[in-house]
Design a protein around this motif. Structure first.
Motif, PDB file in Angstrom:
ATOM      1  N   MET A  19       0.846  -1.180   0.000  1.00 22.96           N
ATOM      2  CA  MET A  19       0.000   0.000   0.000  1.00 22.96           C
ATOM      3  C   MET A  19       0.883   1.232   0.000  1.00 22.96           C
ATOM      4  SD  MET A  19      -2.887   1.220   2.731  1.00 22.96           S
ATOM      5  CE  MET A  19      -4.039  -0.023   2.235  1.00 22.96           C
ATOM      6  N   ALA A  20       0.647   2.125  -0.911  1.00 21.99           N
ATOM      7  CA  ALA A  20       1.481   3.316  -1.032  1.00 21.99           C
ATOM      8  C   ALA A  20       1.310   4.256   0.154  1.00 21.99           C
ATOM      9  CB  ALA A  20       1.161   4.055  -2.323  1.00 21.99           C
ATOM     10  N   VAL A  21       0.071   4.522   0.565  1.00 19.70           N
ATOM     11  CA  VAL A  21      -0.195   5.489   1.624  1.00 19.70           C
ATOM     12  C   VAL A  21      -1.113   4.849   2.656  1.00 19.70           C
ATOM     13  CG1 VAL A  21      -1.099   7.783   2.153  1.00 19.70           C
ATOM     14  CG2 VAL A  21      -0.078   7.356  -0.076  1.00 19.70           C
ATOM     15  N   SER A  22      -0.848   5.125   3.933  1.00 19.61           N
ATOM     16  CA  SER A  22      -1.727   4.622   4.979  1.00 19.61           C
ATOM     17  C   SER A  22      -1.933   5.682   6.051  1.00 19.61           C
ATOM     18  CB  SER A  22      -1.169   3.338   5.598  1.00 19.61           C
ATOM     19  OG  SER A  22       0.073   3.588   6.214  1.00 19.61           O
ATOM     20  N   LEU A  23      -2.976   5.496   6.829  1.00 26.30           N
ATOM     21  CA  LEU A  23      -3.299   6.373   7.956  1.00 26.30           C
ATOM     22  C   LEU A  23      -3.081   5.598   9.241  1.00 26.30           C
ATOM     23  CD1 LEU A  23      -6.759   7.683   6.711  1.00 26.30           C
ATOM     24  CD2 LEU A  23      -4.654   9.002   6.763  1.00 26.30           C
ATOM     25  N   THR A  24      -2.575   6.267  10.259  1.00 25.47           N
ATOM     26  CA  THR A  24      -2.539   5.640  11.575  1.00 25.47           C
ATOM     27  C   THR A  24      -3.978   5.616  12.096  1.00 25.47           C
ATOM     28  OG1 THR A  24      -2.253   7.704  12.781  1.00 25.47           O
ATOM     29  CG2 THR A  24      -0.224   6.560  12.062  1.00 25.47           C
ATOM     30  N   PRO A  25      -4.262   4.765  13.069  1.00 26.05           N
ATOM     31  CA  PRO A  25      -5.601   4.779  13.663  1.00 26.05           C
ATOM     32  C   PRO A  25      -5.980   6.153  14.220  1.00 26.05           C
ATOM     33  CG  PRO A  25      -4.473   2.759  14.274  1.00 26.05           C
ATOM     34  CD  PRO A  25      -3.455   3.637  13.571  1.00 26.05           C
ATOM     35  N   THR A  26      -5.012   6.879  14.774  1.00 29.76           N
ATOM     36  CA  THR A  26      -5.279   8.212  15.316  1.00 29.76           C
ATOM     37  C   THR A  26      -5.684   9.178  14.204  1.00 29.76           C
ATOM     38  OG1 THR A  26      -3.660   7.823  17.055  1.00 29.76           O
ATOM     39  CG2 THR A  26      -4.310  10.101  16.689  1.00 29.76           C
ATOM     40  N   ALA A  27      -4.975   9.145  13.076  1.00 27.32           N
ATOM     41  CA  ALA A  27      -5.311  10.015  11.948  1.00 27.32           C
ATOM     42  C   ALA A  27      -6.669   9.650  11.372  1.00 27.32           C
ATOM     43  CB  ALA A  27      -4.232   9.932  10.876  1.00 27.32           C
ATOM     44  N   ALA A  28      -6.938   8.357  11.227  1.00 32.68           N
ATOM     45  CA  ALA A  28      -8.234   7.920  10.692  1.00 32.68           C
ATOM     46  C   ALA A  28      -9.362   8.380  11.601  1.00 32.68           C
ATOM     47  CB  ALA A  28      -8.248   6.406  10.528  1.00 32.68           C
ATOM     48  N   ALA A  62       2.350   7.516  -6.879  1.00 33.82           N
ATOM     49  CA  ALA A  62       2.503   6.271  -6.124  1.00 33.82           C
ATOM     50  C   ALA A  62       3.961   5.949  -5.794  1.00 33.82           C
ATOM     51  CB  ALA A  62       1.853   5.110  -6.865  1.00 33.82           C
ATOM     52  N   LEU A  63       4.850   6.102  -6.751  1.00 38.27           N
ATOM     53  CA  LEU A  63       6.256   5.800  -6.506  1.00 38.27           C
ATOM     54  C   LEU A  63       6.829   6.714  -5.421  1.00 38.27           C
ATOM     55  CD1 LEU A  63       8.789   4.188  -7.308  1.00 38.27           C
ATOM     56  CD2 LEU A  63       9.245   5.951  -9.012  1.00 38.27           C
ATOM     57  N   HIS A  64       6.437   7.984  -5.444  1.00 39.55           N
ATOM     58  CA  HIS A  64       6.946   8.957  -4.471  1.00 39.55           C
ATOM     59  C   HIS A  64       6.344   8.750  -3.083  1.00 39.55           C
ATOM     60  CE1 HIS A  64       8.814  11.136  -7.741  1.00 39.55           C
ATOM     61  NE2 HIS A  64       7.662  11.139  -8.374  1.00 39.55           N
ATOM     62  N   LEU A  65       5.151   8.161  -3.021  1.00 42.03           N
ATOM     63  CA  LEU A  65       4.441   8.033  -1.753  1.00 42.03           C
ATOM     64  C   LEU A  65       4.499   6.640  -1.142  1.00 42.03           C
ATOM     65  CD1 LEU A  65       1.264  10.125  -2.602  1.00 42.03           C
ATOM     66  CD2 LEU A  65       3.199  10.802  -1.166  1.00 42.03           C
ATOM     67  N   ASP A  66       5.137   5.697  -1.813  1.00 39.58           N
ATOM     68  CA  ASP A  66       5.159   4.327  -1.327  1.00 39.58           C
ATOM     69  C   ASP A  66       5.698   4.265   0.102  1.00 39.58           C
ATOM     70  OD1 ASP A  66       4.732   1.553  -1.605  1.00 39.58           O
ATOM     71  OD2 ASP A  66       6.874   1.263  -1.976  1.00 39.58           O
ATOM     72  N   ASN A  96       7.128  10.315   5.097  1.00 34.95           N
ATOM     73  CA  ASN A  96       7.429   9.658   3.828  1.00 34.95           C
ATOM     74  C   ASN A  96       8.867   9.153   3.882  1.00 34.95           C
ATOM     75  OD1 ASN A  96       8.086   8.986   1.179  1.00 34.95           O
ATOM     76  ND2 ASN A  96       6.892  10.652   0.295  1.00 34.95           N
ATOM     77  N   PRO A  97       9.052   7.832   3.918  1.00 37.05           N
ATOM     78  CA  PRO A  97      10.410   7.288   4.026  1.00 37.05           C
ATOM     79  C   PRO A  97      11.261   7.541   2.785  1.00 37.05           C
ATOM     80  CG  PRO A  97       8.869   5.519   3.575  1.00 37.05           C
ATOM     81  CD  PRO A  97       8.048   6.766   3.808  1.00 37.05           C
ATOM     82  N   ASN A  98      10.642   7.914   1.681  1.00 38.09           N
ATOM     83  CA  ASN A  98      11.373   8.170   0.442  1.00 38.09           C
ATOM     84  C   ASN A  98      12.004   9.560   0.404  1.00 38.09           C
ATOM     85  OD1 ASN A  98      10.472   5.640  -0.811  1.00 38.09           O
ATOM     86  ND2 ASN A  98       8.480   6.616  -0.706  1.00 38.09           N
ATOM     87  N   TYR A  99      11.467  10.474   1.214  1.00 38.20           N
ATOM     88  CA  TYR A  99      11.936  11.856   1.242  1.00 38.20           C
ATOM     89  C   TYR A  99      12.013  12.317   2.681  1.00 38.20           C
ATOM     90  CZ  TYR A  99      10.870  11.764  -3.692  1.00 38.20           C
ATOM     91  OH  TYR A  99      10.839  11.430  -5.021  1.00 38.20           O
ATOM     92  N   PRO A 100      13.090  11.974   3.377  1.00 42.19           N
ATOM     93  CA  PRO A 100      13.213  12.393   4.771  1.00 42.19           C
ATOM     94  C   PRO A 100      13.246  13.914   4.878  1.00 42.19           C
ATOM     95  CG  PRO A 100      15.160  11.140   4.068  1.00 42.19           C
ATOM     96  CD  PRO A 100      14.227  11.229   2.907  1.00 42.19           C
ATOM     97  N   ARG A 101      12.729  14.419   5.988  1.00 43.96           N
ATOM     98  CA  ARG A 101      12.728  15.868   6.214  1.00 43.96           C
ATOM     99  C   ARG A 101      14.148  16.347   6.486  1.00 43.96           C
ATOM    100  NH1 ARG A 101       7.875  18.462   7.098  1.00 43.96           N
ATOM    101  NH2 ARG A 101       6.124  17.055   7.191  1.00 43.96           N
ATOM    102  N   GLY A 102      14.352  17.604   6.175  1.00 47.58           N
ATOM    103  CA  GLY A 102      15.654  18.198   6.440  1.00 47.58           C
ATOM    104  C   GLY A 102      16.156  18.903   5.206  1.00 47.58           C
TER     105      GLY A 102
END
Length: 110
Positions: A1-10, A72-76, A95-101
């Motif tokens: 799944m490319a994108v998911s919500l935590t239970p708190t966000a949902a 999808a590729l950017h958000l996986d 997003n593990p593909n684009y760490p902050r900083g």
């Protein structure tokens, strides 16, 4: 799944749906705006349009989440969370593909 919500966000999104009397069939849409030296910029909003040719649809704890297939590729692996803290409440996108900083010299890691 490319994108998911935590239970708190949902749970928070469901609360917003209910509180604002959002009509049935409305979906949560995630988008990407042009990035900068510090990574991608994300958008979250409500939408009633969904095109199976262009959009990928996910169900996350009962919340319909849609994004463009081209992202999808950017958000996986991306996880949307909702946090509360001394600085306020809000959604956080990890997003593990684009760490902050900061990504360029002189940005100071903003």
């Amino acid at each position: 799944m490319a994108v998911s919500l935590t239970p708190t966000a949902a749970s928070e999104i469901k609360r917003i749906f209910e509180q604002q009397n959002i009509e049935d069939g409305t979906i949560l849409r995630m988008g990407i705006n042009g990035g900068g030296c510090s990574g991608l910029q994300y958008t979250l909003g409500f939408d009633t349009e969904y095109d199976t040719k262009l959009d990928a649809r996910y169900e996350c704890d009962g919340v319909p989440l849609v994004t463009r297939k081209k992202y999808a590729l950017h958000l996986d692996g991306t996880v949307i969370d909702f946090v509360s803290g001394p600085m306020g409440n809000g959604f956080v996108i990890n997003n593990p593909n684009y760490p902050r900083g900061g990504g360029c010299p002189g940005c100071g890691g903003h």
